[in-house]
Enzyme design. Structure first.
Site, mmCIF file in Angstrom:
data_model
loop_
_atom_site.group_PDB
_atom_site.id
_atom_site.type_symbol
_atom_site.label_atom_id
_atom_site.label_comp_id
_atom_site.label_asym_id
_atom_site.label_seq_id
_atom_site.Cartn_x
_atom_site.Cartn_y
_atom_site.Cartn_z
ATOM 1 N N LYS A 144 0.831 -1.215 0.000
ATOM 2 C CA LYS A 144 0.000 0.000 0.000
ATOM 3 C C LYS A 144 0.861 1.258 0.000
ATOM 4 O O LYS A 144 0.582 2.195 -0.735
ATOM 5 C CB LYS A 144 -0.921 0.044 1.233
ATOM 6 C CG LYS A 144 -1.958 -1.046 1.296
ATOM 7 C CD LYS A 144 -2.970 -0.785 2.411
ATOM 8 C CE LYS A 144 -2.375 -0.795 3.806
ATOM 9 N NZ LYS A 144 -1.867 -2.104 4.253
ATOM 10 N N ARG B 192 -0.075 -8.999 13.541
ATOM 11 C CA ARG B 192 -0.657 -7.917 12.721
ATOM 12 C C ARG B 192 -1.626 -8.501 11.697
ATOM 13 O O ARG B 192 -2.648 -7.895 11.383
ATOM 14 C CB ARG B 192 0.439 -7.113 12.010
ATOM 15 C CG ARG B 192 1.309 -6.373 12.987
ATOM 16 C CD ARG B 192 1.704 -4.970 12.586
ATOM 17 N NE ARG B 192 2.059 -4.771 11.207
ATOM 18 C CZ ARG B 192 3.286 -4.851 10.714
ATOM 19 N NH1 ARG B 192 4.293 -5.179 11.500
ATOM 20 N NH2 ARG B 192 3.500 -4.609 9.467
ATOM 21 N N ARG C 173 11.625 -3.782 9.151
ATOM 22 C CA ARG C 173 11.107 -2.768 10.052
ATOM 23 C C ARG C 173 11.069 -3.344 11.462
ATOM 24 O O ARG C 173 10.971 -4.558 11.630
ATOM 25 C CB ARG C 173 9.690 -2.391 9.593
ATOM 26 C CG ARG C 173 9.484 -0.914 9.477
ATOM 27 C CD ARG C 173 8.224 -0.618 8.721
ATOM 28 N NE ARG C 173 7.009 -1.016 9.446
ATOM 29 C CZ ARG C 173 5.792 -0.803 8.966
ATOM 30 N NH1 ARG C 173 5.628 -0.232 7.781
ATOM 31 N NH2 ARG C 173 4.736 -1.182 9.653
ATOM 32 N N ARG D 260 -8.862 1.449 9.587
ATOM 33 C CA ARG D 260 -8.464 0.081 9.889
ATOM 34 C C ARG D 260 -9.499 -0.637 10.746
ATOM 35 O O ARG D 260 -9.333 -1.823 11.035
ATOM 36 C CB ARG D 260 -7.153 0.117 10.666
ATOM 37 C CG ARG D 260 -5.932 -0.338 9.872
ATOM 38 C CD ARG D 260 -4.766 -0.219 10.829
ATOM 39 N NE ARG D 260 -3.587 -0.947 10.455
ATOM 40 C CZ ARG D 260 -2.580 -0.419 9.766
ATOM 41 N NH1 ARG D 260 -2.656 0.782 9.277
ATOM 42 N NH2 ARG D 260 -1.484 -1.138 9.557
ATOM 43 N N ARG E 99 11.231 -6.680 4.998
ATOM 44 C CA ARG E 99 11.303 -5.223 5.067
ATOM 45 C C ARG E 99 12.282 -4.701 6.105
ATOM 46 O O ARG E 99 12.790 -3.595 5.993
ATOM 47 C CB ARG E 99 9.913 -4.630 5.415
ATOM 48 C CG ARG E 99 8.890 -4.824 4.354
ATOM 49 C CD ARG E 99 7.725 -3.882 4.517
ATOM 50 N NE ARG E 99 7.061 -4.007 5.819
ATOM 51 C CZ ARG E 99 5.850 -3.526 6.059
ATOM 52 N NH1 ARG E 99 5.196 -2.913 5.105
ATOM 53 N NH2 ARG E 99 5.282 -3.648 7.249
HETATM 54 P P1 AMP Z 1 1.415 0.649 8.842
HETATM 55 O O1 AMP Z 1 2.643 1.406 8.464
HETATM 56 O O2 AMP Z 1 0.174 1.142 8.156
HETATM 57 O O3 AMP Z 1 1.592 -0.841 8.736
HETATM 58 O O4 AMP Z 1 1.166 0.958 10.385
HETATM 59 C C1 AMP Z 1 2.095 0.561 11.390
HETATM 60 C C2 AMP Z 1 1.396 0.477 12.741
HETATM 61 O O5 AMP Z 1 0.859 1.756 13.097
HETATM 62 C C3 AMP Z 1 0.212 -0.464 12.789
HETATM 63 O O6 AMP Z 1 0.588 -1.817 12.999
HETATM 64 C C4 AMP Z 1 -0.585 0.111 13.971
HETATM 65 O O7 AMP Z 1 -0.004 -0.234 15.197
HETATM 66 C C5 AMP Z 1 -0.397 1.605 13.779
HETATM 67 N N1 AMP Z 1 -1.458 2.178 12.913
HETATM 68 C C6 AMP Z 1 -1.317 2.726 11.664
HETATM 69 N N2 AMP Z 1 -2.496 3.133 11.171
HETATM 70 C C7 AMP Z 1 -3.417 2.850 12.127
HETATM 71 C C8 AMP Z 1 -4.834 3.012 12.215
HETATM 72 N N3 AMP Z 1 -5.550 3.546 11.216
HETATM 73 N N4 AMP Z 1 -5.447 2.591 13.354
HETATM 74 C C9 AMP Z 1 -4.761 2.065 14.372
HETATM 75 N N5 AMP Z 1 -3.441 1.872 14.347
HETATM 76 C C10 AMP Z 1 -2.758 2.253 13.243
#
Ligand code: AMP
Length: 195
Positions: free
Chosen positions: A13, A140, A129, A88, A127
């Site tokens: 994404k 996740r 991370r 989410r 990745r």
């Molecule tokens: P991402 O980079 O989108 O994978 O986000 C990394 C982490 O940030 C996720 O695993 C969540 O812990 C937190 N996070 C990001 N976006 C959201 C969201 N919309 N709602 C809740 N937690 C989020």
């Protein structure tokens, strides 16, 4: 145009959103990036979010909706934006509906990127991370299944979700996404795609 890109963690994404934002001249809004920046800068939000992110859990809806409200209320967002990582949960999706209505955003398109589970795990593990250890990755994916899959079902029930297979090279997937968007845009003539 307001885009929402959905799909499991690791599907690409972020990569696709950046490319799409560049091509369409719209803003890429990644909630994961916003949170990681807050963590790096040790802001109050960052200090609160760090443990949650590292464990693969979700930050509260209240906090996330506040972040998105601040971000999309900015005047510069009138040119369009792509939401990556939000909504989410169903509550986030409902709050976003209200916000978009309040702000008079009525040209929302939903893209869903799909990929096989094996490919997802490979990509996530590759990745490097901090929140990409095997335990966190598996967690996740569980959180995604429980909380975010219903968001896709919600949008499906409301209208069209453009589903695109996220397999192949970054460029191939991007061409495919842009092809779909061009088709949608040419039907409505409301945004310009720069190639
Ligand atoms: P991402 O980079 O989108 O994978 O986000 C990394 C982490 O940030 C996720 O695993 C969540 O812990 C937190 N996070 C990001 N976006 C959201 C969201 N919309 N709602 C809740 N937690 C989020």
């Amino acid at each position: 145009m307001q885009l929402i890109i959905l799909g499991p963690p690791g599907v690409g994404k972020g990569t696709q959103s950046l490319l799409i934002a560049g091509k369409l001249g719209i803003t890429h809004l990644s909630t994961g990036e916003i949170l990681r920046r807050a963590v790096a800068e040790k802001t109050p939000l960052g200090l609160k979010a760090q443990k949650i992110i590292d464990s693969g859990e979700l930050v509260s809806d209240e906090v996330m909706v506040g972040i998105i409200r601040d971000a999309i209320s900015k005047e510069e967002m009138r040119k369009g934006f792509i939401l990556d990582g939000f909504p989410r949960t169903i509550n986030q999706a409902l709050a976003l509906d209200k916000l978009l209505e309040e702000l008079n955003y009525h040209d929302v398109k939903i893209i869903y990127l799909s990929v096989t589970k094996e490919e997802l795990i490979n990509r996530l593990m590759g990745r490097g991370r901090k929140d990409d250890s095997i335990e966190t990755v598996m967690h996740r994916l569980d959180v995604y299944k429980e909380q975010t899959v219903p968001v896709k079902e919600y949008y499906n029930s409301k209208g069209t979700v453009f589903e695109i297979e996220g397999m192949g090279s970054i460029d191939e997937i991007n061409s495919h996404v842009l092809e779909v968007l061009t088709r949608v845009v040419s039907e409505k003539q409301d945004a310009k795609i720069v190639t």
